[in-house]
Structures are given as structure tokens and as C-alpha cells.
Scaffold this motif. Structure first.
Motif, mmCIF file in Angstrom:
data_model
loop_
_atom_site.group_PDB
_atom_site.id
_atom_site.type_symbol
_atom_site.label_atom_id
_atom_site.label_comp_id
_atom_site.label_asym_id
_atom_site.label_seq_id
_atom_site.Cartn_x
_atom_site.Cartn_y
_atom_site.Cartn_z
ATOM 1 N N LEU A 32 0.858 -1.181 0.000
ATOM 2 C CA LEU A 32 0.000 0.000 0.000
ATOM 3 C C LEU A 32 0.893 1.229 0.000
ATOM 4 O O LEU A 32 1.906 1.255 0.704
ATOM 5 N N GLU A 33 0.521 2.224 -0.803
ATOM 6 C CA GLU A 33 1.283 3.466 -0.876
ATOM 7 C C GLU A 33 0.365 4.656 -0.644
ATOM 8 O O GLU A 33 -0.762 4.693 -1.162
ATOM 9 N N ILE A 34 0.863 5.611 0.128
ATOM 10 C CA ILE A 34 0.165 6.868 0.362
ATOM 11 C C ILE A 34 1.101 8.002 -0.036
ATOM 12 O O ILE A 34 2.242 8.073 0.427
ATOM 13 N N HIS A 35 0.602 8.866 -0.897
ATOM 14 C CA HIS A 35 1.399 9.986 -1.400
ATOM 15 C C HIS A 35 1.007 11.259 -0.655
ATOM 16 O O HIS A 35 -0.152 11.435 -0.275
ATOM 17 N N ALA A 36 1.968 12.152 -0.457
ATOM 18 C CA ALA A 36 1.698 13.454 0.148
ATOM 19 C C ALA A 36 2.554 14.516 -0.524
ATOM 20 O O ALA A 36 3.727 14.276 -0.824
ATOM 21 N N PRO A 37 1.989 15.679 -0.745
ATOM 22 C CA PRO A 37 2.760 16.780 -1.314
ATOM 23 C C PRO A 37 3.651 17.413 -0.245
ATOM 24 O O PRO A 37 3.319 17.410 0.938
ATOM 25 N N LEU A 38 4.751 17.965 -0.675
ATOM 26 C CA LEU A 38 5.684 18.603 0.259
ATOM 27 C C LEU A 38 5.086 19.862 0.891
ATOM 28 O O LEU A 38 5.212 20.078 2.094
ATOM 29 N N GLU A 39 4.430 20.691 0.087
ATOM 30 C CA GLU A 39 3.990 22.025 0.524
ATOM 31 C C GLU A 39 3.280 22.060 1.881
ATOM 32 O O GLU A 39 3.703 22.823 2.757
ATOM 33 N N ILE A 91 13.802 15.314 3.318
ATOM 34 C CA ILE A 91 12.903 15.172 2.167
ATOM 35 C C ILE A 91 12.628 16.558 1.601
ATOM 36 O O ILE A 91 12.105 17.429 2.296
ATOM 37 N N GLU A 92 12.970 16.736 0.329
ATOM 38 C CA GLU A 92 12.824 18.043 -0.320
ATOM 39 C C GLU A 92 11.820 18.011 -1.456
ATOM 40 O O GLU A 92 11.718 18.967 -2.229
ATOM 41 N N ASP A 93 11.066 16.922 -1.577
ATOM 42 C CA ASP A 93 10.092 16.745 -2.653
ATOM 43 C C ASP A 93 8.826 16.120 -2.078
ATOM 44 O O ASP A 93 8.800 15.685 -0.921
ATOM 45 N N ASP A 94 7.808 16.018 -2.924
ATOM 46 C CA ASP A 94 6.635 15.232 -2.552
ATOM 47 C C ASP A 94 7.123 13.840 -2.189
ATOM 48 O O ASP A 94 8.160 13.384 -2.696
ATOM 49 N N PHE A 95 6.408 13.160 -1.325
ATOM 50 C CA PHE A 95 6.903 11.873 -0.829
ATOM 51 C C PHE A 95 5.809 10.822 -0.749
ATOM 52 O O PHE A 95 4.619 11.143 -0.791
ATOM 53 N N THR A 96 6.249 9.590 -0.638
ATOM 54 C CA THR A 96 5.339 8.446 -0.577
ATOM 55 C C THR A 96 5.712 7.570 0.604
ATOM 56 O O THR A 96 6.889 7.254 0.800
ATOM 57 N N ALA A 97 4.695 7.190 1.354
ATOM 58 C CA ALA A 97 4.868 6.215 2.427
ATOM 59 C C ALA A 97 4.364 4.887 1.895
ATOM 60 O O ALA A 97 3.275 4.814 1.315
ATOM 61 N N SER A 98 5.162 3.844 2.055
ATOM 62 C CA SER A 98 4.731 2.535 1.565
ATOM 63 C C SER A 98 4.920 1.470 2.640
ATOM 64 O O SER A 98 5.857 1.540 3.437
ATOM 65 N N CYS A 99 3.986 0.530 2.645
ATOM 66 C CA CYS A 99 4.020 -0.562 3.606
ATOM 67 C C CYS A 99 3.748 -1.866 2.881
ATOM 68 O O CYS A 99 2.823 -1.949 2.062
ATOM 69 N N LEU A 100 4.560 -2.855 3.184
ATOM 70 C CA LEU A 100 4.357 -4.196 2.639
ATOM 71 C C LEU A 100 3.584 -5.040 3.636
ATOM 72 O O LEU A 100 3.778 -4.919 4.851
ATOM 73 N N ALA A 101 2.720 -5.895 3.122
ATOM 74 C CA ALA A 101 1.961 -6.810 3.976
ATOM 75 C C ALA A 101 2.932 -7.734 4.702
ATOM 76 O O ALA A 101 4.024 -8.032 4.197
ATOM 77 N N PRO A 102 2.540 -8.180 5.885
ATOM 78 C CA PRO A 102 3.409 -9.116 6.611
ATOM 79 C C PRO A 102 3.517 -10.442 5.861
ATOM 80 O O PRO A 102 2.669 -10.754 5.009
#
Length: 154
Positions: A32-39, A91-102
Motif C-alpha cells: 500500500l502506498e500513500i502519497h503526500a505533497p511537500l507544501e 525530504i525536499e520533494d513530494d513523498f510516498t509512504a509505503s508498507c508491505l503486507a506481513p
């Protein structure tokens, strides 16, 4: 549940996620990935605020667990019990948090315990990345407490 529906759910039920600009962008059953803008997540150094990075990393694991529970038709209260975050680079850009299933063994143990005791704990790890670098790694212990199934037929 689609990624759009999951984004809508988390933004409605966890209001800070909307302020962070969190948007679930990918889910394939294993990741699963969640994206967020830097601003909206800037700090005084014009890099991403550490609290935002940590929050999105925690959220990616929580959201993965949430959607996996839905897939198994289980209603549970999900909470984070313990969390640690190692910051590796600014982190100097938009970023993504990602998690792998167990892995399958850990997931099956979690489900067995949850069904037997009504409560279970699982360790989930996530990371924060941009197109250019990795900002950090999160490790969290998440607890699920089974809730009574609602009777949708009445």
C-alpha cells in the motif's frame, strides 16, 4: 474498497490526513502506498516536517491493516501501540509512504490469535521515499480488537 474510497475514509475519520494531503495511490493486496505533497508538510528548513513523515508512515501501515481486515470481512478497532521512526535523509520533494503486507506466517498467526482471543498484535514496517531518496523507515506494533459484526440485513 478502492484506493479512492480508502482515501475518502481516512480523510473523513482521521482529519489530520486531509491537512497533510494524504492520498492512497496504490494497493495490490501486498503493498500500500500513500502519497503526500511537500507544501503542506514543510518545516522551517523547507524540507518535510519529521512529524508529517512519521504520521504518513504510521498511516500507511494502519491503512494496509485496515484494508486487509476488510478483505477478511473482519470488523476491528485498529490502534498503534508502539512506533519508532529512523530518519535517514531530509525530504525536499513530494513523498510516498509505503508498507508491505506481513509474511504469510505472521499474518496467519495474527488472524488465528485475533479469532481466538478477540485481540491480536502485529508488527508492520513502512518507509518514506521520494523520486530521489529515502527519508526514513518506520516500525510499528499495531493492535486489532474485534468488534461485533453489524447486522446489515435488519
Amino acid at each position: 474498497m478502492t484506493v479512492e474510497e480508502l482515501t475518502e475514509y481516512i480523510n473523513e475519520h482521521i482529519p489530520v490526513t486531509a491537512h497533510l494531503g494524504a492520498k492512497v495511490t496504490f494497493y495490490d493486496g501486498e503493498k500500500l502506498e500513500i502519497h503526500a505533497p511537500l507544501e503542506p508538510n514543510l518545516n522551517h528548513r523547507n524540507t518535510a516536517f519529521g512529524g508529517s513523515l512519521s504520521a504518513l508512515a504510521i498511516l500507511s501501515a494502519w491503512a494496509l491493516l485496515f484494508i486487509k481486515m476488510k478483505e477478511h470481512k473482519l470488523q476491528a478497532q485498529l490502534v498503534i501501540q508502539k512506533s519508532s521512526f529512523d530518519f535517514t535523509e531530509p525530504i525536499e520533494d513530494d513523498f510516498t509512504a509505503s508498507c508491505l503486507a506481513p509474511n504469510e506466517a505472521d499474518w496467519n498467526k495474527f488472524l488465528t490469535t485475533l479469532n481466538k482471543r478477540g485481540k491480536a498484535r502485529i508488527q508492520l514496517d513502512s518507509s518514506i521515499v521520494t523520486a530521489h531518496n529515502e527519508g526514513g523507515n518506520h516500525s510499528g506494533s499495531y493492535v486489532a480488537i474485534l468488534q461485533p459484526q453489524s447486522d446489515e440485513s435488519s
